[in-house]
Design a protein around this motif. Structure first.
Motif, PDB file in Angstrom:
ATOM      1  N   VAL A 116       0.937  -1.005  -0.111  1.00  0.00           N
ATOM      2  CA  VAL A 116      -0.031   0.152   0.023  1.00  0.00           C
ATOM      3  C   VAL A 116       0.898   1.291   0.159  1.00  0.00           C
ATOM      4  O   VAL A 116       0.452   2.077  -0.844  1.00  0.00           O
ATOM      5  CB  VAL A 116      -0.738  -0.021   1.260  1.00  0.00           C
ATOM      6  N   THR A 117       1.955   1.391   0.984  1.00  0.00           N
ATOM      7  CA  THR A 117       2.731   2.415   0.979  1.00  0.00           C
ATOM      8  C   THR A 117       3.358   2.833  -0.421  1.00  0.00           C
ATOM      9  O   THR A 117       3.521   3.915  -0.853  1.00  0.00           O
ATOM     10  CB  THR A 117       3.760   2.317   1.987  1.00  0.00           C
ATOM     11  N   PHE A 141      -4.604   5.559  -6.647  1.00  0.00           N
ATOM     12  CA  PHE A 141      -3.797   4.429  -5.948  1.00  0.00           C
ATOM     13  C   PHE A 141      -4.862   3.378  -5.142  1.00  0.00           C
ATOM     14  O   PHE A 141      -4.403   2.227  -5.275  1.00  0.00           O
ATOM     15  CB  PHE A 141      -2.703   4.918  -4.724  1.00  0.00           C
ATOM     16  N   PRO A 142      -5.939   3.651  -4.913  1.00  0.00           N
ATOM     17  CA  PRO A 142      -6.869   2.521  -4.466  1.00  0.00           C
ATOM     18  C   PRO A 142      -7.251   1.352  -5.082  1.00  0.00           C
ATOM     19  O   PRO A 142      -7.120   0.204  -4.811  1.00  0.00           O
ATOM     20  CB  PRO A 142      -8.148   3.580  -3.938  1.00  0.00           C
ATOM     21  N   ALA A 243     -12.052   0.459  -5.215  1.00  0.00           N
ATOM     22  CA  ALA A 243     -11.609   1.443  -5.920  1.00  0.00           C
ATOM     23  C   ALA A 243     -12.253   3.087  -5.569  1.00  0.00           C
ATOM     24  O   ALA A 243     -11.603   3.972  -5.849  1.00  0.00           O
ATOM     25  CB  ALA A 243     -11.835   1.337  -7.465  1.00  0.00           C
ATOM     26  N   GLU A 244     -13.318   2.814  -4.759  1.00  0.00           N
ATOM     27  CA  GLU A 244     -14.140   4.099  -4.495  1.00  0.00           C
ATOM     28  C   GLU A 244     -13.886   4.475  -3.304  1.00  0.00           C
ATOM     29  O   GLU A 244     -13.997   5.808  -2.995  1.00  0.00           O
ATOM     30  CB  GLU A 244     -15.682   3.561  -4.978  1.00  0.00           C
ATOM     31  N   THR A 245     -14.148   3.716  -2.221  1.00  0.00           N
ATOM     32  CA  THR A 245     -14.282   4.298  -0.690  1.00  0.00           C
ATOM     33  C   THR A 245     -12.989   5.142  -0.454  1.00  0.00           C
ATOM     34  O   THR A 245     -12.975   6.436  -0.014  1.00  0.00           O
ATOM     35  CB  THR A 245     -14.118   3.197   0.196  1.00  0.00           C
ATOM     36  N   VAL A 246     -11.741   4.674  -0.653  1.00  0.00           N
ATOM     37  CA  VAL A 246     -10.600   5.498  -0.369  1.00  0.00           C
ATOM     38  C   VAL A 246     -10.464   6.804  -1.113  1.00  0.00           C
ATOM     39  O   VAL A 246      -9.995   7.746  -0.411  1.00  0.00           O
ATOM     40  CB  VAL A 246      -9.285   4.632  -0.235  1.00  0.00           C
ATOM     41  N   GLU A 362      -5.075   2.265   4.228  1.00  0.00           N
ATOM     42  CA  GLU A 362      -4.755   3.001   3.060  1.00  0.00           C
ATOM     43  C   GLU A 362      -4.988   4.431   3.264  1.00  0.00           C
ATOM     44  O   GLU A 362      -4.028   5.257   2.952  1.00  0.00           O
ATOM     45  CB  GLU A 362      -5.945   2.679   2.034  1.00  0.00           C
ATOM     46  N   SER A 363      -5.979   4.886   4.055  1.00  0.00           N
ATOM     47  CA  SER A 363      -6.266   6.303   4.248  1.00  0.00           C
ATOM     48  C   SER A 363      -5.500   6.805   5.362  1.00  0.00           C
ATOM     49  O   SER A 363      -4.951   8.071   5.094  1.00  0.00           O
ATOM     50  CB  SER A 363      -7.584   6.403   4.928  1.00  0.00           C
ATOM     51  N   ALA A 364      -4.944   5.980   6.287  1.00  0.00           N
ATOM     52  CA  ALA A 364      -3.947   6.624   7.176  1.00  0.00           C
ATOM     53  C   ALA A 364      -2.669   6.811   6.563  1.00  0.00           C
ATOM     54  O   ALA A 364      -1.779   7.935   6.596  1.00  0.00           O
ATOM     55  CB  ALA A 364      -3.824   5.651   8.184  1.00  0.00           C
ATOM     56  N   VAL A 365      -2.027   6.106   5.731  1.00  0.00           N
ATOM     57  CA  VAL A 365      -0.900   6.124   4.985  1.00  0.00           C
ATOM     58  C   VAL A 365      -1.044   7.217   4.184  1.00  0.00           C
ATOM     59  O   VAL A 365      -0.077   8.223   3.840  1.00  0.00           O
ATOM     60  CB  VAL A 365      -0.532   4.969   4.099  1.00  0.00           C
ATOM     61  N   ALA A 366      -1.982   7.437   3.193  1.00  0.00           N
ATOM     62  CA  ALA A 366      -2.222   8.463   2.225  1.00  0.00           C
ATOM     63  C   ALA A 366      -2.092  10.050   3.263  1.00  0.00           C
ATOM     64  O   ALA A 366      -1.691  10.632   2.893  1.00  0.00           O
ATOM     65  CB  ALA A 366      -3.616   8.460   1.659  1.00  0.00           C
TER      66      ALA A 366
END
Length: 404
Positions: A116-117, A141-142, A243-246, A362-366
């Motif tokens: 993910v990173t 990226f998602p 694909a959509e949520t993040v 994913e959201s936290a890394v982004a």
């Protein structure tokens, strides 16, 4: 003073551009709202929505999860075919969910952190002075993450995103998919089916191969493998959600932190608060605003009887702003007490989001990378544009300028 007629239209500009004032009126004036135009009911208070999410015997998913499908299935007197996990009630749902839970275990999600990173790093905007936080970053990226989990050729990932966007798009007043959306849905299904065939011929260490190898108990009580259509349905569902949520969550984050810069400063001062910020984003403006169920019996709430066989909107986006559940809920505050109530940003009960842990990670890394590249920024508000999608809140364009 004349009060305007209360109207909740989930296919209107009012919904796409921010329905929170309407939600507040619904909670106070009509907690069991009826739409005479569309012939559906809607629950908006936190206690009612949370209870309905957990009561699958009364509020069933078996007719579908959007208004168009539920109405069509009610009229036809049947359930969607082929069956997908989101269109199932127990006991069928329980077995299918157990399969996917094996893919999204805490250990499995933790093992994906490096990948993910890496994907987020690869998709950071080239021009870090001026860029579109959605089109140049959060939209990209998602889908790469979820398609890699599925074992997809890297060259195909962004095409998957475009198909999904087309299938979810709704113009104001549009309930059913248009021809372009239908075609996109067909293309997604054909692509997923072809992927299943490839993995049957040549298994790999990926999600599709593991679903092919998995066994569940059949109606006769004997173990059986999933068929191609069942696995295709899983693949399409996971690809769409992944694909959509993040994408929508991070786009909304950039907007909300621009409007609340003191909250952004809290993250700059203390990165350990990033997971709290993700929870508050999910509460304050969740990507999925509602889910549709079908009532299986007459049920009376707040003096209103919802008849059997009616579409019922469970409006989690309203429930998460309910002052009966949350203190000062219209204030965006990453330090709020999230134990006050159940956050319904990823649903609740048996149909809570399959990939919630992955989306949170994913959201936290982004967010951490955005803090690095744009500690100070401003938004070009004149060129921000929201999405017009079924049940989705989010942004299509969020142009930013980084302040040096």
């Amino acid at each position: 003073m004349t009060t305007s007629t209360l109207m909740f239209d989930p296919f209107s500009d009012d919904f796409f551009n921010g329905p929170y004032a309407t939600y507040a009126r619904m909670r106070d004036e009509s907690p069991v709202y009826y739409s005479p135009d569309y012939d559906f009911y809607a629950l908006t208070r936190h206690a009612d929505v949370a209870a309905a999410f957990k009561d699958h015997e009364t509020f069933s998913s078996a007719r579908g999860v959007d208004l168009s499908m539920v109405r069509a299935m009610i009229a036809a007197g049947e359930n969607p075919s082929p069956q997908m996990i989101i269109y199932m009630d127990p006991p069928d749902h329980r077995q299918m969910r157990s399969l996917v839970n094996k893919v999204f275990t805490p250990r499995a999600i933790q093992s994906l952190t490096h990948m993910v990173t890496e994907q987020i790093e690869l998709h950071l905007p080239e021009d870090t002075d001026h860029f579109d936080a959605v089109q140049d970053f959060s939209a990209l990226f998602p889908v790469e993450v979820i398609t890699r989990m599925m074992g997809v050729d890297v060259s195909q990932a962004q095409q998957v995103r475009h198909w999904i966007d087309r299938s979810l798009h709704r113009a104001p007043g549009q309930i059913d998919m248009d021809e372009d959306g239908i075609q996109a849905g067909i293309e997604i299904g054909m692509w997923c089916y072809d992927l299943v065939q490839q993995r049957r011929d040549s298994p790999k260490d990926d999600m599709i191969s593991r679903l092919i190898a998995a066994e569940i108990l059949g109606d006769d009580g004997l173990p059986r493998r999933l068929d191609d259509i069942e696995i295709t349905g899983f693949a399409a569902l996971l690809g769409g959600a992944g694909a959509e949520t993040v994408t929508k969550l991070i786009g909304s984050a950039v907007v909300l932190f621009a409007k609340n810069p003191e909250q952004w400063q809290k993250l700059l001062d203390d990165r350990s608060k990033v997971p709290l910020a993700v929870e508050e984003l999910l509460r304050y403006e969740a990507p999925a605003q509602y889910n549709v169920r079908c009532s299986t019996r007459d049920v009376t709430l707040h003096g209103v009887t919802i008849p059997a066989e009616k579409p019922v909107f469970l409006v989690g986006g309203s429930a998460n702003r309910d002052p009966r559940a949350w203190t000062d809920p219209d204030r965006f505050d990453i330090d709020r007490d999230h134990t006050e109530a159940q956050n319904l940003g990823f649903g609740y009960g048996i149909h809570s989001c399959l990939g919630a842990a992955l989306a949170r990670m994913e959201s936290a890394v982004a967010l951490n990378r955005l803090l690095d590249i744009m500690p100070r920024y401003e938004i070009d508000w004149d060129h921000c544009r929201r999405v017009s999608m079924q049940n989705v809140a989010g942004w299509h364009n969020v142009p930013v300028r980084v302040l040096r």
